[in-house]
Design a protein around this motif. Structure first.
Motif, PDB file in Angstrom:
ATOM      1  N   SER A  35       0.814  -1.213   0.000  1.00  0.00           N
ATOM      2  CA  SER A  35       0.000   0.000   0.000  1.00  0.00           C
ATOM      3  C   SER A  35       0.844   1.258   0.000  1.00  0.00           C
ATOM      4  O   SER A  35       2.039   1.216   0.325  1.00  0.00           O
ATOM      5  N   VAL A  37       0.580   5.207   1.593  1.00  0.00           N
ATOM      6  CA  VAL A  37      -0.080   6.060   2.572  1.00  0.00           C
ATOM      7  C   VAL A  37       0.633   7.401   2.536  1.00  0.00           C
ATOM      8  O   VAL A  37       1.864   7.444   2.407  1.00  0.00           O
ATOM      9  N   LEU A  45      -2.335  10.643   8.918  1.00  0.00           N
ATOM     10  CA  LEU A  45      -2.087   9.673   7.860  1.00  0.00           C
ATOM     11  C   LEU A  45      -3.325   9.510   6.988  1.00  0.00           C
ATOM     12  O   LEU A  45      -4.448   9.448   7.490  1.00  0.00           O
ATOM     13  N   TRP A  47      -4.684   7.090   3.713  1.00  0.00           N
ATOM     14  CA  TRP A  47      -4.457   5.976   2.792  1.00  0.00           C
ATOM     15  C   TRP A  47      -4.648   6.426   1.354  1.00  0.00           C
ATOM     16  O   TRP A  47      -5.555   7.215   1.051  1.00  0.00           O
ATOM     17  N   VAL A  50      -3.900   0.436  -2.543  1.00  0.00           N
ATOM     18  CA  VAL A  50      -3.403  -0.887  -2.185  1.00  0.00           C
ATOM     19  C   VAL A  50      -3.431  -1.768  -3.420  1.00  0.00           C
ATOM     20  O   VAL A  50      -4.296  -1.613  -4.288  1.00  0.00           O
TER      21      VAL A  50
END
Lengths: 120, 109
Positions: A35, A37, A45, A47, A50
């Motif tokens: 992934s 991030v 953080l 995302w 992925v």
């Protein structure tokens, strides 16, 4: 030693493109979920994307259609191709390994990050 | 606004036990394991709990648990070096996305 090392960050103008790389060592990228991030300056953080072992991919709505995650198994490397970059994409980008396919949202290994600055 | 809710700040004294929470719903925490990450100033995140398991090298004063749609990170015997920002994450199947909490700033007094 299990390690992830990102590279490819830098300064780019709005609308520009950049490709980030994440070289893995101590383990093989291909059977793992991997992934990206990111973390904007002073923020939490977030995302980004992925990629599963079977090449299924998912993206955050904020980058869908502009970013592409991929990997090169021969180089044991993860990539993030970024197009149509915006000022709000400015962030430190981390690659991370999903620790278990049965725990798809939990990461066990992180890279040191690479800074992307989008500015004119 | 983050999909997972964490306290903005928590404080404790050296040696104290503190618990940080991470609240979601049945689509995320209620269905999947949670990761907890420690981030010091200017540093990369470091995993301290992975699905209630302790990664190698993490002190056993760190522990994780989950009840329903809330996950918790407990630090027993708080140390000065534990002062950091802590984030939680998990998968959300309705969003088909990884979701993070907004982070908790832990201060050791």
């Amino acid at each position: 030693e299990v390690q992830l090392v990102e590279s490819g960050g830098g300064l780019v103008q709005p609308g520009g493109s950049l490709r980030l790389s994440c070289a893995a060592s101590g383990f093989t990228v291909s059977p793992n979920y991997m992934s990206w991030v990111r973390q904007a300056p002073g923020k939490g953080l977030e995302w980004v994307s992925v990629i599963y072992s079977g090449d299924t991919t998912y993206y955050a709505d904020s980058v869908k259609g502009r970013f592409t995650i991929s990997r090169d198994n021969s180089k044991n490397t993860l990539y993030l191709q970024m197009h149509s970059l915006r000022v709000e994409d400015t962030a430190v980008y981390y690659c991370a390994r999903v620790g278990s396919t049965s725990r798809p949202g939990a990461f066990d290994i992180w890279g040191q990050g690479t800074m992307v600055t989008v500015s004119s | 606004q983050s999909a997972l809710t964490q306290e903005a700040s928590v404080s404790g004294t050296v040696g104290q036990k503190v618990t940080l929470s991470c609240t979601g719903n049945s689509n995320n925490i209620g269905s999947y394991a949670v990761g907890w990450y420690q981030q010091n100033s200017h540093g990369a995140p470091k995993t301290v709990i992975f699905g209630n398991s302790l990664p190698s090298g993490i002190p056993d004063r760190f522990s994780g648990s989950k009840s329903g749609t809330t996950a918790s990170l407990t630090i027993s015997g708080l140390q000065p070096e534990d002062e950091a920002d802590y984030y939680c994450s998990t998968w959300d199947y309705s969003l088909s996305a990884v979701v993070f909490g907004g982070g908790t700033k832990l201060t050791v007094l």
